[in-house]
Scaffold this active site. Structure first.
Site, PDB file in Angstrom:
ATOM      1  N   CYS A 290      59.896  10.001   0.752  1.00  0.00           N
ATOM      2  CA  CYS A 290      58.820   9.011   0.676  1.00  0.00           C
ATOM      3  C   CYS A 290      59.086   8.007  -0.439  1.00  0.00           C
ATOM      4  O   CYS A 290      58.978   6.793  -0.233  1.00  0.00           O
ATOM      5  CB  CYS A 290      57.488   9.717   0.454  1.00  0.00           C
ATOM      6  SG  CYS A 290      56.069   8.594   0.367  1.00  0.00           S
TER       7      CYS A 290
ATOM      8  N   CYS B 286      51.484  16.161   1.500  1.00  0.00           N
ATOM      9  CA  CYS B 286      50.248  15.464   1.855  1.00  0.00           C
ATOM     10  C   CYS B 286      49.889  15.588   3.325  1.00  0.00           C
ATOM     11  O   CYS B 286      48.708  15.607   3.676  1.00  0.00           O
ATOM     12  CB  CYS B 286      50.326  13.993   1.435  1.00  0.00           C
ATOM     13  SG  CYS B 286      51.552  13.013   2.310  1.00  0.00           S
TER      14      CYS B 286
END
Length: 384
Positions: free
Chosen positions: A110, A207
């Site tokens: 990410c 997440c």
């Protein structure tokens, strides 16, 4: 007119990014808050038994917490939807790595391919000279290069997950928390009036994986993994089949509590997806001294001429150990550790330090004793 210009602050709704925004505001920056919506709630939570309100980081409550901090600072705040970019790269690669018998590290992916590019794109659109995050790390210019260093709080240091951030991205990055400890961050949050986040628990989950249940996540996204149940557990030393597993994607190198008896604790030593085999053995079978890594990004140095003695980490919570590192082409390296390391997992990142400074990082291909295997195909980088 701000004293230091405009800065786009990534605000997750947690205490760290909230204090980062507050510190920059106090320093005279014109703060612009942004919260990135990275994943689709219904896709990830569907069938998991987890509600949006209790789904760890990046929930709707987190977005509201971030907005409340921005309002208190008198800063603008917006939510940016990057689900398409995030899903195409991070989540698809997460799934592909497990199906290839590797152990993924989505936080590095990410940071490297999504978060910084997305932030800078929005920063440019909003006239922001800098971007900032609440990472516990430091960045400085040294010898014409931008160097990431460990954060002061060793227990919270996040330099390991930042090795892949490009030099031109680091040039515009601020890490306001790099010289602070967590206890001080919480104290500052209370002093700044951020009572709703000052005592908020840190999230250690991935997440997009509810309750950190990656098995359930994979089963919902790739139902065909159920067909892999019943493959063999094979002993690393005798070659004997010692049990049957639930499907190789549900295991990672170093994992124990496998439900089989070897007369001593059993660990996953290697995963062979081609034959749906999980190789297991005693803890001693996990010891490796040599690894190779590819996709290397150079930090403090532009490369290594010959060999260098550095500190190497093979996972986020790894305290590190000395290693002799040799460059293998532009984007690959080999590291030989002074003492054997335990559970060197293909797919994880190996990060190497000169003191506190990140010299290089890359994706572990395999430890020396593991059988060669092809790396999964990488999907194309998104256009942001």
């Amino acid at each position: 007119m701000s004293r230091h210009g405009r800065v786009l602050v990534a605000m997750s709704g947690g205490v760290d990014s909230s204090v980062a925004a507050g510190l920059l505001h106090e320093a005279g920056y014109d703060v612009v808050g942004v919260t990135m919506k990275t994943w689709d709630y219904e896709t990830s939570l569907g069938g998991s038994g987890v509600s949006r309100a209790t789904s760890g980081c990046c929930s709707l409550d987190d977005m509201n917490d971030a907005r409340a901090v921005a309002v208190r600072l008198g800063a603008s705040h917006t939510v940016v939807d990057i689900r398409a970019e995030f899903g195409d790269w991070v989540i698809d690669r997460f799934q592909a790595d497990y199906l290839a018998g590797r152990t993924p590290n989505p936080c590095v992916l990410c940071n490297t391919h999504i978060k910084w590019a997305a932030l800078l794109k929005r920063a440019d659109a909003l006239g922001c000279e800098h971007i900032a995050t609440g990472h516990y790390a430091r960045v400085r210019e040294h010898g014409g290069r931008h160097v990431v260093s460990r954060g002061l709080d060793a227990a919270k240091d996040q330099s390991y997950v930042l090795w892949g951030v490009a030099q031109d991205h680091l040039a515009r990055t601020l890490f306001p928390l790099g010289g602070l400890e967590k206890t001080e961050i919480r104290r500052l949050a209370a002093e700044m009036g951020f009572d709703h986040v000052a005592d908020k628990k840190d999230s250690y989950e991935i997440c997009f994986v509810p309750n950190d249940d990656y098995r359930g996540f994979l089963a919902r996204r790739a139902p065909a993994v159920a067909d892999l149940a019943g493959g063999p557990f094979v002993h690393s030393e005798t070659g004997e089949v010692v049990g049957r597993h639930d499907g190789y994607p549900f295991y990672t190198v170093g994992q124990r509590k496998l439900g089989i008896a070897l007369g001593e604790p059993a660990y996953v030593v290697r995963i062979e997806p081609e034959t749906n085999t999980v190789v297991v053995g005693p803890r001693s079978a996990l010891a490796e001294r040599t690894l190779t890594a590819s996709g290397v990004v150079w930090g403090k140095w532009a490369g290594i001429d010959g060999e260098a003695r550095l500190g190497g980490r093979i996972r986020h919570r790894d305290p590190g150990a000395p290693a002799v590192v040799r460059q293998l082409g532009d984007d690959a390296l080999e590291a030989v550790f002074e003492t054997p390391r335990t559970a060197v997992a293909p797919g994880q990142a190996a990060v190497f330090y000169d003191g506190d400074d990140v010299v290089a990082g890359g994706w572990i291909d395999r430890p020396a004793r593991a059988q060669p295997e092809a790396s999964p195909e990488f999907v194309a980088l998104p256009t942001l």
